[in-house]
Structure formats: C-alpha cells, structure tokens
Design an enzyme around this catalytic site. Structure first.
Site, PDB file in Angstrom:
ATOM      1  N   HIS A   1     -48.481 136.525  17.350  1.00 46.00           N
ATOM      2  CA  HIS A   1     -47.316 137.459  18.433  1.00 46.00           C
ATOM      3  C   HIS A   1     -46.865 138.421  17.589  1.00 46.00           C
ATOM      4  CE1 HIS A   1     -44.981 137.652  21.684  1.00 46.00           C
ATOM      5  NE2 HIS A   1     -43.677 137.726  21.079  1.00 46.00           N
TER       6      HIS A   1
ATOM      7  N   ASP B   1     -52.032 134.905  19.882  1.00 43.63           N
ATOM      8  CA  ASP B   1     -50.628 134.729  20.124  1.00 43.63           C
ATOM      9  C   ASP B   1     -50.578 133.431  20.814  1.00 43.63           C
ATOM     10  OD1 ASP B   1     -48.202 135.219  21.061  1.00 43.63           O
ATOM     11  OD2 ASP B   1     -48.673 137.125  21.866  1.00 43.63           O
TER      12      ASP B   1
ATOM     13  N   SER C   1     -43.940 142.461  23.526  1.00 41.87           N
ATOM     14  CA  SER C   1     -43.308 141.472  24.251  1.00 41.87           C
ATOM     15  C   SER C   1     -42.683 141.470  25.531  1.00 41.87           C
ATOM     16  CB  SER C   1     -42.765 140.263  23.346  1.00 41.87           C
ATOM     17  OG  SER C   1     -42.731 139.246  23.669  1.00 41.87           O
TER      18      SER C   1
END
Length: 244
Positions: free
Chosen positions: A209, A179, A80
């Site tokens: 995610h 996601d 991320s």
C-alpha cells in the site's frame, strides 16, 4: 509556473507522498504542495471523529483553486483516498494531468490483508519482517482510527466514485499488486471508466500500500516524473481540447 498538488490518504499525512513531492520540487519552475487534510497529521487520529468527508473535499478544492491562481498548469497526484479526491477535482476543475497511486475506488484486498496480518504475527514472535511492510504503522492505524471516521471515508468513496467517468485529462494509474488495503481491481476499474484519451496503468509487482516507500519507490517516482514532464502528452491533450 507548474503547480503540483499532492493529496495523501485516509488517516495519513504528507509523509505518504513525500518522496514524490521532494523529487518533483527539484524541477525548475515547479510549485509542489501537499496539504494536511482536516483531522489528519501525526498524532491526531482521534480528531478524525469530529471531521466529515465534506471537509476533506473542501480542503482539496480550496488548495486546487489557490494553486490554479498561481500556476499556468496544474497537476494532481492522489494516493489511496487522496486518489479519489484527486479524480473528483480533475473532473470538476481545470487540471492538466492526473496521477493516481493505489486509488481507493475499491478497498480491502482480503487475501493480501491476511498475508500481511500473518507477517505482523511473525514479527511479534520473531522480530523479523520485510522492510516495506510497515506493519507497525498499519496496526497503529487500525487500533486508533475512530469508527465514525471510517464511515466518512466510505461516504467519500461513494460520493466521488461517479466523477471518475468525467475525467478527460491525461491520467497515469499506478497500483501495487501486493496492496493489502486497495485491491488491483480498483486500478483496472478506474482505467476502464476514466474518459481520458490518454491514460495508462502501471502495476508494481512488489509494492504494497505505501507505494512511495516500498521496494519499488524509485521506479514509481520515475514513472510519475516521466509522465508529468512529457510535453508531447500535453500537446496532444491541448490539440484535443481545441478541436472540440
């Protein structure tokens, strides 16, 4: 010795990439390190309002420098926001391989996010949810993350994004198609702009995610392990460097 620096995401902690770090730690002669970014860690999200994105960058720079002193080769894994930090480091420091997991060059997939929020509502009404949605984790983060920290996150993405085009080391990009926070176009954007001769993208059809903790976590870990232990990729990269 091979060093592997794993970088977690915004509002997260090493748990986000722990399954990958644990597996790679089993490799003989590997040093795997997952630092906690300033203001992060369990139970400390309120501290984020006192932290700037420059502190996150500095923390990762120091970690990379220290690992490079101790290791012959250095691999980076970024999840991320950590993916953007990892690409920045790979563009500016001597790094041998790069892995990006749901890297946030773009953020918020509105369509999937709405689906996840409906799942959250259903969970509160019925007590039923899918095993890898981690709805409570998402909700807690949204409630407790200071707006000032979100502003710092946005600045970090803006500042690090241009460095992706300067990455030339072998790169593996893995993206969860479901996601709800980082859209699929983020992975394709990074694949297009990264300047590496050796690069590949893997889309996990059932992953959201928290890609290291979902239905396809084992597959994600295996893809990373295969990529990082592929000596042929390293030889090709070494030859390219020596020829330039």
């Amino acid at each position: 010795m091979i060093g592997c620096l794993c970088i977690h995401g915004f509002t997260g902690d090493p748990w986000e990439v722990q399954p990958v770090a644990d597996e790679l730690s089993k490799q003989p002669g590997w040093l795997v390190y997952t630092p906690v970014l300033p203001g992060h860690g369990q139970g400390s999200l309120r501290e984020l309002k006192h932290v700037t994105y420059k502190q996150w960058v500095f923390a990762v720079e120091v970690a990379a420098e220290e690992m490079r002193k101790r290791c012959d080769r250095l691999y980076l894994i970024g999840f991320s926001m950590g993916g953007m930090l990892a690409s920045y480091i790979a563009a500016r420091f001597p790094v041998d391989k790069l892995v990006l997991l749901n890297a946030a060059a773009y953020y918020m997939n509105p369509k999937q996010f709405v689906k996840d929020m409906f799942s959250a509502i259903r969970y509160h009404l019925t007590g039923e949810q899918e095993g890898d949605e981690l709805i409570e984790l998402y909700e807690r983060k949204f409630r407790t993350t200071p707006f000032a920290a979100v502003h710092q996150f946005l600045q970090l993405v803006q500042k690090t994004k241009p460095y992706a085009s300067k990455v030339t080391v072998p790169t593996l990009i893995i993206q969860g198609e479901l996601d709800g926070l980082v859209p699929l176009k983020s992975a394709y954007y990074l694949y297009d702009v990264i300047g590496s001769k050796t690069k590949e993208i893997k889309v996990m059809k059932r992953s959201r995610h928290m890609i290291c903790h979902g239905y396809e976590a084992d597959k994600v870990i295996e893809e990373i392990k295969t990529f990082l232990t592929d000596r042929q990729t390293e030889r090709e990269d070494d030859n390219e460097i020596s020829a330039t």
